[in-house]
Design an enzyme around this catalytic site. Structure first.
Site, PDB file in Angstrom:
ATOM      1  N   ASP A 255       5.067 -50.318 -21.007  1.00  0.00           N
ATOM      2  CA  ASP A 255       4.634 -50.069 -19.628  1.00  0.00           C
ATOM      3  C   ASP A 255       5.792 -50.288 -18.656  1.00  0.00           C
ATOM      4  O   ASP A 255       6.672 -51.113 -18.906  1.00  0.00           O
ATOM      5  CB  ASP A 255       3.461 -51.006 -19.291  1.00  0.00           C
ATOM      6  CG  ASP A 255       2.735 -50.589 -18.024  1.00  0.00           C
ATOM      7  OD1 ASP A 255       2.919 -49.435 -17.575  1.00  0.00           O
ATOM      8  OD2 ASP A 255       1.989 -51.410 -17.469  1.00  0.00           O
TER       9      ASP A 255
ATOM     10  N   HIS B 156      10.507 -42.190 -18.272  1.00  0.00           N
ATOM     11  CA  HIS B 156      10.046 -41.931 -19.650  1.00  0.00           C
ATOM     12  C   HIS B 156      11.234 -41.583 -20.546  1.00  0.00           C
ATOM     13  O   HIS B 156      11.312 -42.041 -21.685  1.00  0.00           O
ATOM     14  CB  HIS B 156       9.028 -40.788 -19.672  1.00  0.00           C
ATOM     15  CG  HIS B 156       7.773 -41.084 -18.903  1.00  0.00           C
ATOM     16  ND1 HIS B 156       7.109 -42.293 -19.007  1.00  0.00           N
ATOM     17  CD2 HIS B 156       7.064 -40.335 -18.020  1.00  0.00           C
ATOM     18  CE1 HIS B 156       6.039 -42.255 -18.216  1.00  0.00           C
ATOM     19  NE2 HIS B 156       5.992 -41.090 -17.604  1.00  0.00           N
TER      20      HIS B 156
ATOM     21  N   LEU C 224       9.643 -50.045 -42.692  1.00  0.00           N
ATOM     22  CA  LEU C 224       8.730 -50.160 -41.547  1.00  0.00           C
ATOM     23  C   LEU C 224       7.772 -48.966 -41.465  1.00  0.00           C
ATOM     24  O   LEU C 224       8.191 -47.831 -41.664  1.00  0.00           O
ATOM     25  CB  LEU C 224       9.567 -50.209 -40.259  1.00  0.00           C
ATOM     26  CG  LEU C 224       8.820 -50.196 -38.937  1.00  0.00           C
ATOM     27  CD1 LEU C 224       8.163 -51.550 -38.680  1.00  0.00           C
ATOM     28  CD2 LEU C 224       9.763 -49.855 -37.777  1.00  0.00           C
TER      29      LEU C 224
HETATM   30  C1  FPP Z   1       4.036 -46.302 -19.522  1.00  0.00           C
HETATM   31  O1  FPP Z   1       4.736 -46.336 -18.313  1.00  0.00           O
HETATM   32  C2  FPP Z   1       4.658 -45.386 -20.492  1.00  0.00           C
HETATM   33  C3  FPP Z   1       4.093 -44.252 -20.960  1.00  0.00           C
HETATM   34  C4  FPP Z   1       2.749 -43.805 -20.543  1.00  0.00           C
HETATM   35  C5  FPP Z   1       4.803 -43.336 -21.874  1.00  0.00           C
HETATM   36  C6  FPP Z   1       5.632 -43.960 -22.961  1.00  0.00           C
HETATM   37  C7  FPP Z   1       6.324 -42.887 -23.681  1.00  0.00           C
HETATM   38  C8  FPP Z   1       7.614 -42.856 -24.036  1.00  0.00           C
HETATM   39  C9  FPP Z   1       8.554 -43.988 -23.831  1.00  0.00           C
HETATM   40  C10 FPP Z   1       8.111 -41.570 -24.647  1.00  0.00           C
HETATM   41  C11 FPP Z   1       8.618 -41.579 -26.025  1.00  0.00           C
HETATM   42  C12 FPP Z   1       7.769 -42.277 -27.025  1.00  0.00           C
HETATM   43  C13 FPP Z   1       7.866 -42.061 -28.365  1.00  0.00           C
HETATM   44  C14 FPP Z   1       7.067 -42.947 -29.260  1.00  0.00           C
HETATM   45  C15 FPP Z   1       8.684 -41.008 -28.969  1.00  0.00           C
HETATM   46  P1  FPP Z   1       4.020 -45.880 -16.972  1.00  0.00           P
HETATM   47  O2  FPP Z   1       4.322 -44.458 -16.759  1.00  0.00           O
HETATM   48  O3  FPP Z   1       2.568 -46.212 -17.041  1.00  0.00           O
HETATM   49  O4  FPP Z   1       4.766 -46.784 -15.931  1.00  0.00           O
HETATM   50  P2  FPP Z   1       4.194 -47.358 -14.544  1.00  0.00           P
HETATM   51  O5  FPP Z   1       3.046 -48.283 -14.897  1.00  0.00           O
HETATM   52  O6  FPP Z   1       5.365 -48.104 -13.984  1.00  0.00           O
HETATM   53  O7  FPP Z   1       3.767 -46.187 -13.724  1.00  0.00           O
END
Ligand code: FPP
Length: 249
Positions: free
Chosen positions: A22, A39, A133
């Site tokens: 997050d 992201h 893993l």
């Molecule tokens: C949460 O931050 C993150 C996500 C919803 C996306 C996570 C995805 C990746 C890191 C992409 C790649 C992943 C893999 C496994 C290949 P948020 O957008 O909710 O952040 P905020 O709470 O600050 O708005």
């Protein structure tokens, strides 16, 4: 860095670590950038964390990459996330193979774009016999949906006479979850300073230790993982028993 890693007792590693990644959006916003940049930077954290967990000998790592609720985000962000998923899995396939990592996915896969499903299936197939893993990516996942889906399939099997309703206990129920065959997480990490579970593995985390890190996901690295494991190893897990009872076990 090496010192921190050396403080980890390898004989008491959590077998399964689950992470709510997050803070990508806030990380980007604080830098005057678009959420999508957050992201993209989050992928570096994914790679470092997967490598760190694998090197230590952790058996299972589950990453919450996209929830069913995330479908409500702006289309542009969803499209970028799906593209990022495909491009990351594509560029990391060789590394997964080299590092003996097995890829699995949990979630409502049918709701994902075909390009994502095809790429996932391809790499799941290629890595299926890897014995290091197991990396589980939760995609279009929500725990309430998973539990309701399990209940529906159990009802079907009761109605068809495949199972007896009186035989249903928590072990049978677990067999109907997407995590069937995967041990429950021993450690759950959430980054970005939020203290919520956000519909993640609600059944499986009944006895999981929680670790909340203030670090935004794009800044999360192996050393943050090491700190979480060290903290976990300092805890006494009682599973409903008293401290004295544990000493007699
Ligand atoms: C949460 O931050 C993150 C996500 C919803 C996306 C996570 C995805 C990746 C890191 C992409 C790649 C992943 C893999 C496994 C290949 P948020 O957008 O909710 O952040 P905020 O709470 O600050 O708005």
């Amino acid at each position: 860095m090496t010192e921190l890693k050396d403080r980890i007792d390898r004989s008491k590693l959590p077998c399964h670590i689950a992470i709510i990644m997050d803070g990508n959006g806030r990380w980007a916003k604080e830098r005057g950038s678009h959420r999508i940049f957050g992201h993209q930077q989050g992928v570096t954290a994914v790679k470092d964390t997967v490598e760190g967990a694998g090197e230590l000998g952790v058996k299972y790592l589950t990453l919450y990459a996209f929830s069913k609720e995330n479908w409500c985000r702006p289309k542009e962000e969803i499209d970028a996330l799906m593209e990022l998923m495909v491009s990351t899995i594509n560029s990391e396939t060789e590394t997964l193979i080299k590092n003996n990592v097995r890829l699995l996915v949990i979630g409502d896969v049918q709701t994902l774009p075909l390009s994502v499903v095809e790429k996932l299936n391809e790499v799941i197939g290629i890595t299926r016999n890897n014995s290091g893993l197991t990396l589980i990516v939760a995609l279009s996942y929500s725990a309430r949906w998973e539990i309701a889906d399990a209940a529906r399939r159990i009802a079907e099997d009761v109605l068809s006479g495949k199972i007896d309703k009186d035989s249903i206990d928590h072990e049978i129920f677990s067999d109907y979850l997407l995590t069937n065959g995967i041990p429950d997480p021993e450690l759950l990490i959430r980054t970005s300073g939020e203290y919520r579970l956000s519909n993640f593995l609600l059944w499986q985390i009944a006895y999981t230790e929680m670790y909340f890190s203030p670090t935004y996901w794009p800044d999360f690295r192996k050393e943050h993982l090491y700190n979480a494991i060290i903290d976990f190893q300092l805890r006494e897990r009682r599973f409903g028993k008293t401290s004295e009872q544990l000493k007699c076990d």
